[in-house]
Design a protein around this motif. Structure first.
Motif, PDB file in Angstrom:
ATOM      1  N   GLU A 156       0.867  -1.497   0.128  1.00  0.00           N
ATOM      2  CA  GLU A 156       0.180   0.008  -0.134  1.00  0.00           C
ATOM      3  C   GLU A 156       0.786   1.216   0.360  1.00  0.00           C
ATOM      4  OE1 GLU A 156      -0.242  -1.873   2.826  1.00  0.00           O
ATOM      5  OE2 GLU A 156      -1.761  -3.230   1.912  1.00  0.00           O
ATOM      6  N   GLY A 157       2.223   1.217  -0.005  1.00  0.00           N
ATOM      7  CA  GLY A 157       3.257   2.445   0.389  1.00  0.00           C
ATOM      8  C   GLY A 157       2.580   3.156   1.461  1.00  0.00           C
ATOM      9  N   LYS A 158       2.131   2.253   2.216  1.00  0.00           N
ATOM     10  CA  LYS A 158       2.838   2.572   3.444  1.00  0.00           C
ATOM     11  C   LYS A 158       4.320   3.014   4.302  1.00  0.00           C
ATOM     12  CE  LYS A 158      -1.820   1.718   4.660  1.00  0.00           C
ATOM     13  NZ  LYS A 158      -3.120   0.466   6.076  1.00  0.00           N
ATOM     14  N   CYS A 159       4.153   3.921   5.259  1.00  0.00           N
ATOM     15  CA  CYS A 159       5.303   4.167   6.479  1.00  0.00           C
ATOM     16  C   CYS A 159       5.175   3.335   7.338  1.00  0.00           C
ATOM     17  CB  CYS A 159       5.710   5.518   6.688  1.00  0.00           C
ATOM     18  SG  CYS A 159       4.464   5.672   7.701  1.00  0.00           S
ATOM     19  N   PRO A 160       6.418   2.687   8.412  1.00  0.00           N
ATOM     20  CA  PRO A 160       6.656   1.800   9.194  1.00  0.00           C
ATOM     21  C   PRO A 160       5.863   1.823  10.275  1.00  0.00           C
ATOM     22  CG  PRO A 160       8.805   1.451   7.997  1.00  0.00           C
ATOM     23  CD  PRO A 160       7.502   3.098   7.598  1.00  0.00           C
ATOM     24  N   ILE A 161       5.937   3.150  10.892  1.00  0.00           N
ATOM     25  CA  ILE A 161       4.618   3.733  11.780  1.00  0.00           C
ATOM     26  C   ILE A 161       3.253   3.704  11.625  1.00  0.00           C
ATOM     27  CG2 ILE A 161       4.975   5.810  12.155  1.00  0.00           C
ATOM     28  CD1 ILE A 161       6.420   4.876  14.287  1.00  0.00           C
ATOM     29  N   GLU A 162       2.875   3.682  10.902  1.00  0.00           N
ATOM     30  CA  GLU A 162       1.710   3.511  10.090  1.00  0.00           C
ATOM     31  C   GLU A 162       1.045   2.176   9.601  1.00  0.00           C
ATOM     32  OE1 GLU A 162      -1.793   5.081   5.857  1.00  0.00           O
ATOM     33  OE2 GLU A 162       1.033   4.970   6.487  1.00  0.00           O
ATOM     34  N   LEU A 163       2.380   1.309   9.201  1.00  0.00           N
ATOM     35  CA  LEU A 163       1.825  -0.456   9.423  1.00  0.00           C
ATOM     36  C   LEU A 163       2.163  -0.777  11.209  1.00  0.00           C
ATOM     37  CD1 LEU A 163       4.048  -1.196   6.883  1.00  0.00           C
ATOM     38  CD2 LEU A 163       1.768  -1.546   6.277  1.00  0.00           C
ATOM     39  N   LEU A 164       2.066   0.026  11.780  1.00  0.00           N
ATOM     40  CA  LEU A 164       2.591  -0.377  12.880  1.00  0.00           C
ATOM     41  C   LEU A 164       1.427   0.029  13.834  1.00  0.00           C
ATOM     42  CD1 LEU A 164       3.490  -1.699  16.150  1.00  0.00           C
ATOM     43  CD2 LEU A 164       5.154   0.470  16.230  1.00  0.00           C
ATOM     44  N   THR A 165       1.497   0.719  13.714  1.00  0.00           N
ATOM     45  CA  THR A 165      -0.257   1.934  14.564  1.00  0.00           C
ATOM     46  C   THR A 165      -1.648   1.373  13.435  1.00  0.00           C
ATOM     47  OG1 THR A 165       0.727   4.160  13.313  1.00  0.00           O
ATOM     48  CG2 THR A 165       1.531   2.971  15.698  1.00  0.00           C
ATOM     49  N   ASN A 166      -1.651   1.812  12.501  1.00  0.00           N
ATOM     50  CA  ASN A 166      -2.756   1.979  11.620  1.00  0.00           C
ATOM     51  C   ASN A 166      -3.689   3.270  11.650  1.00  0.00           C
ATOM     52  OD1 ASN A 166      -3.050  -0.912  10.697  1.00  0.00           O
ATOM     53  ND2 ASN A 166      -3.755  -1.400  12.587  1.00  0.00           N
ATOM     54  N   LYS A 167      -2.557   4.422  11.602  1.00  0.00           N
ATOM     55  CA  LYS A 167      -2.601   5.332  11.404  1.00  0.00           C
ATOM     56  C   LYS A 167      -1.700   6.025  10.620  1.00  0.00           C
ATOM     57  CE  LYS A 167      -4.376   5.889  16.605  1.00  0.00           C
ATOM     58  NZ  LYS A 167      -3.947   6.546  17.899  1.00  0.00           N
ATOM     59  N   GLN A 168      -2.244   6.939   9.991  1.00  0.00           N
ATOM     60  CA  GLN A 168      -1.243   7.903   9.455  1.00  0.00           C
ATOM     61  C   GLN A 168      -0.610   9.040  10.020  1.00  0.00           C
ATOM     62  OE1 GLN A 168      -2.993  10.186   6.046  1.00  0.00           O
ATOM     63  NE2 GLN A 168      -1.528   9.409   4.675  1.00  0.00           N
ATOM     64  N   PRO A 169       0.732   8.800   9.844  1.00  0.00           N
ATOM     65  CA  PRO A 169       1.636   9.981  11.545  1.00  0.00           C
ATOM     66  C   PRO A 169       0.995  10.778  10.655  1.00  0.00           C
ATOM     67  CG  PRO A 169       3.148   8.726   9.178  1.00  0.00           C
ATOM     68  CD  PRO A 169       1.399   8.402   9.262  1.00  0.00           C
ATOM     69  N   SER A 170       0.903  12.366  11.915  1.00  0.00           N
ATOM     70  CA  SER A 170       1.215  13.583  11.557  1.00  0.00           C
ATOM     71  C   SER A 170       2.367  14.097  11.180  1.00  0.00           C
ATOM     72  CB  SER A 170       0.830  14.234  13.106  1.00  0.00           C
ATOM     73  OG  SER A 170       0.828  15.445  12.461  1.00  0.00           O
ATOM     74  N   LEU A 171       3.105  15.416  10.361  1.00  0.00           N
ATOM     75  CA  LEU A 171       4.371  15.427   9.902  1.00  0.00           C
ATOM     76  C   LEU A 171       4.716  16.976  10.588  1.00  0.00           C
ATOM     77  CD1 LEU A 171       5.043  13.732   6.186  1.00  0.00           C
ATOM     78  CD2 LEU A 171       5.124  12.630   8.927  1.00  0.00           C
ATOM     79  N   ASP A 172       3.651  17.144  11.159  1.00  0.00           N
ATOM     80  CA  ASP A 172       3.581  19.019  11.184  1.00  0.00           C
ATOM     81  C   ASP A 172       4.838  19.124  12.836  1.00  0.00           C
ATOM     82  OD1 ASP A 172       0.705  18.717   9.876  1.00  0.00           O
ATOM     83  OD2 ASP A 172      -0.280  18.886  11.244  1.00  0.00           O
ATOM     84  N   ASN A 173       4.925  17.805  13.019  1.00  0.00           N
ATOM     85  CA  ASN A 173       6.054  18.624  14.392  1.00  0.00           C
ATOM     86  C   ASN A 173       7.089  18.723  13.326  1.00  0.00           C
ATOM     87  OD1 ASN A 173       6.103  15.713  13.919  1.00  0.00           O
ATOM     88  ND2 ASN A 173       6.422  14.977  15.918  1.00  0.00           N
ATOM     89  N   LEU A 174       7.520  18.251  12.697  1.00  0.00           N
ATOM     90  CA  LEU A 174       8.440  18.146  11.997  1.00  0.00           C
ATOM     91  C   LEU A 174       9.531  19.919  11.532  1.00  0.00           C
ATOM     92  CD1 LEU A 174       9.099  15.024   9.038  1.00  0.00           C
ATOM     93  CD2 LEU A 174       9.917  15.698  11.211  1.00  0.00           C
ATOM     94  N   ARG A 175      10.916  19.705  11.716  1.00  0.00           N
ATOM     95  CA  ARG A 175      11.598  20.815  11.398  1.00  0.00           C
ATOM     96  C   ARG A 175      13.005  20.483  11.153  1.00  0.00           C
ATOM     97  NH1 ARG A 175       6.995  21.987  13.423  1.00  0.00           N
ATOM     98  NH2 ARG A 175       6.327  22.796  15.175  1.00  0.00           N
ATOM     99  N   THR A 176      13.481  21.930  10.953  1.00  0.00           N
ATOM    100  CA  THR A 176      15.023  21.486   9.991  1.00  0.00           C
ATOM    101  C   THR A 176      16.144  21.116  11.648  1.00  0.00           C
ATOM    102  OG1 THR A 176      14.680  22.996   8.169  1.00  0.00           O
ATOM    103  CG2 THR A 176      16.714  22.664   9.131  1.00  0.00           C
ATOM    104  N   PHE A 177      17.027  20.133  11.082  1.00  0.00           N
ATOM    105  CA  PHE A 177      17.373  19.869  11.726  1.00  0.00           C
ATOM    106  C   PHE A 177      18.320  20.816  12.770  1.00  0.00           C
ATOM    107  CE2 PHE A 177      21.347  17.497  13.757  1.00  0.00           C
ATOM    108  CZ  PHE A 177      20.934  17.315  14.504  1.00  0.00           C
ATOM    109  N   GLY A 178      18.575  21.349  13.861  1.00  0.00           N
ATOM    110  CA  GLY A 178      19.490  22.195  14.299  1.00  0.00           C
ATOM    111  C   GLY A 178      19.106  23.354  14.109  1.00  0.00           C
TER     112      GLY A 178
END
Length: 100
Positions: free
Chosen positions: A75-97
Motif C-alpha cells: 500500500e506504500g505505507k510507512c513503518p509507523i503506519e503499518l505498526l499503528t494503522n494510523k497515518q502519522p502527522s508530519l506537522d512536528n517536523l523541523r529543520t535539524f539544528g
C-alpha cells in the motif's frame, strides 16, 4: 565445540540460524546501521552542529526513516503506519539544528 554451543543454545531456548557468507542481501541490520549513520552524518554536516549531537542526529534520522514509505509495503505505507494503522502527522517536523 559446535555440539557444546548447540546444546547451550537449545537449553536457553535460542534458535540458531545461519546465513550464507558474503551475501549482503541478508545483512538487513548492517544496511540499516549504514543508512542511519549516513543520514546522521548528512544532518550534522548540513546543520553545522558538532559531533556531540551525534546521538540526536541518529534519533532524528530514525524518526524520519520510520515516517517514509517503504518499498516492501504493497500500500506504500510507512513503518509507523503499518505498526499503528494510523497515518502519522508530519506537522512536528523541523529543520535539524534549528532553534525551536
Amino acid at each position: 565445540f559446535f555440539a557444546e554451543l548447540k546444546n547451550f543454545l537449545q537449553s536457553k531456548g535460542i534458535a540458531h540460524e545461519t546465513t550464507a557468507g558474503y551475501t549482503p542481501q541478508q545483512n538487513a541490520a548492517e544496511r540499516l546501521h549504514r543508512t542511519l549513520n549516513e543520514s546522521a552524518r548528512a544532518l550534522l554536516l548540513s546543520s553545522k552542529l558538532p559531533r556531540t549531537f551525534w546521538g540526536e542526529a541518529i534519533r532524528c534520522a530514525n524518526y524520519i526513516r520510520n515516517r517514509l514509505p517503504v518499498k516492501a509495503s504493497v500500500e506504500g505505507k510507512c513503518p509507523i503506519e503499518l505498526l499503528t494503522n494510523k497515518q502519522p502527522s508530519l506537522d512536528n517536523l523541523r529543520t535539524f539544528g534549528c532553534q525551536a
